[in-house]
Design an enzyme around this catalytic site. Structure first.
Site, PDB file in Angstrom:
ATOM      1  CB  ALA A 136      -0.890   0.013   1.234  1.00  0.00           C
ATOM      2  CE  LYS A 199       7.218  -7.664   5.274  1.00  0.00           C
ATOM      3  NZ  LYS A 199       6.415  -6.628   5.824  1.00  0.00           N
ATOM      4  CG  ASN A 207      13.088  -3.099   3.164  1.00  0.00           C
ATOM      5  OD1 ASN A 207      12.937  -4.127   2.506  1.00  0.00           O
ATOM      6  ND2 ASN A 207      12.094  -2.517   3.796  1.00  0.00           N
ATOM      7  CG  ASN A 217      11.125  -3.924  -3.922  1.00  0.00           C
ATOM      8  OD1 ASN A 217      11.808  -3.031  -3.440  1.00  0.00           O
ATOM      9  ND2 ASN A 217       9.976  -4.307  -3.399  1.00  0.00           N
TER      10      ASN A 217
END
Ligand code: PAF
Length: 316
Positions: A136, A199, A207, A217
């Site tokens: 999002a 994660k 990141n 990415n």
């Protein structure tokens, strides 16, 4: 009775969850920072906050209730915390007096470390944590419409939620009901710590590098030199996971490759933070890995070098 959820943190994830609840006909309130609420109330007397949810070419509009911690009128029973990891300790500390005993709290932070700190501040509550692969992003607020937020649901993912303390394993009914929110695929699990670690391990190899290379990415995968850097980070993280007995025999390189392929067009949350002049969450990702390694007397030279390179570029 329908549960009323409050959402602390009106970033992309907070807005996505608020919009998803509203889309499913559930009431919810966004808790904003005091200054943000003042800006809105000072700007307009006709206050009708609106949350817009955009997916592909479809735009939905929802009215939304907003407040700040000083204007909360009734004790909070259900709270989702979507603040950034670095802001979570202060935010939870400030909201704690407004929570009922046994309030149900769901923490949704990137990285690790902030959940444990928040849990220790919420002793009287039932605290669950979650990790999500939903994508999002939020449009910058238009100063002409300060009470209007637009969030884009860029990619449907999965959200796993689990109890943070082993003595609270039972799924509270209000969290079970969240699983019926149409837009979000929410699954209760009994191994949330493992999932948070996984994660973290993936983010630790993606990141920071996207922030260094200022790239999408997918460009970590298509450029051989960058892909080599991803692999070196994955390799060190795997060694750490093995020492901690976490993750079984996962192939972190393969999982990371799959995530990069699936999110190839995305800008990572870290690069979005850097582009918007915000402090990143890397101290809760690579910083957390380095701390754990240090405690075990291990070196993670690629992670160390990455953090130093980021620091040299003024990225924190
Ligand atoms: O932090 C993020 O942006 C995401 O977790 C990931 C996996 C890097 C995809 O963009």
């Amino acid at each position: 009775m329908t549960d009323h959820w409050s959402i602390l943190g009106a970033g992309a994830l907070g807005c996505l969850w608020a919009a998803s609840l509203r889309e499913s006909g559930r009431p919810c309130t966004l808790i904003l920072r005091e200054q943000r609420l003042q800006e809105i109330t000072g700007h307009t007397t006709h206050l009708e906050p609106e949350l817009q949810l955009v997916e592909a070419n479809r735009r939905q509009r929802f009215t939304i209730s907003i407040t700040d911690r000083h204007h909360i009128t009734a004790p909070i029973q259900h709270l989702i915390v979507t603040t950034k990891a670095k802001d979570t300790q202060q935010a939870v500390h400030d909201i704690a007096p407004m929570l009922t005993d046994n309030a149900i709290i769901l923490l949704l932070q990137n990285g690790m470390g902030s959940q444990e700190t928040a849990n220790s501040l919420l002793k009287k509550c039932i605290v669950w944590a979650g990790t999500t692969t939903d994508g999002a992003w939020k449009e910058p607020t238009d100063s002409a419409y300060p009470a209007q937020w637009t969030v884009h649901h860029a990619g449907h993912g999965q959200t796993w939620i689990g109890a943070l303390s082993p003595e609270q394993p039972l799924l509270p009914s209000s969290l079970a009901k969240l699983a019926t929110v149409k837009r979000l695929s929410i699954h209760p699990c009994d191994d949330i710590e493992q999932r948070l670690w996984l994660k973290l391990a993936i983010n630790g190899s993606i990141n920071g590098l996207t922030a260094i290379h200022q790239c999408r990415n997918g460009e970590l995968l298509t450029c051989p030199e960058r892909w080599q850097q991803v692999n070196a980070l994955c390799e060190e993280t795997t060694q750490l996971l093995l020492r901690l007995n976490i993750g079984g025999d996962i192939n972190l390189q393969a999982i990371t490759r799959e995530v990069l392929q699936r999110t190839a067009n995305n800008y990572s949350s870290t690069l979005q933070d850097v582009s918007n002049g915000r402090k990143t969450e890397l101290s809760f990702i690579n910083g957390f890995l380095l701390n754990k390694a240090r405690q075990l007397g291990m070196n993670l030279p690629s992670h160390q070098a990455l953090m130093e390179q980021l620091k040299q570029r003024g990225i924190q």
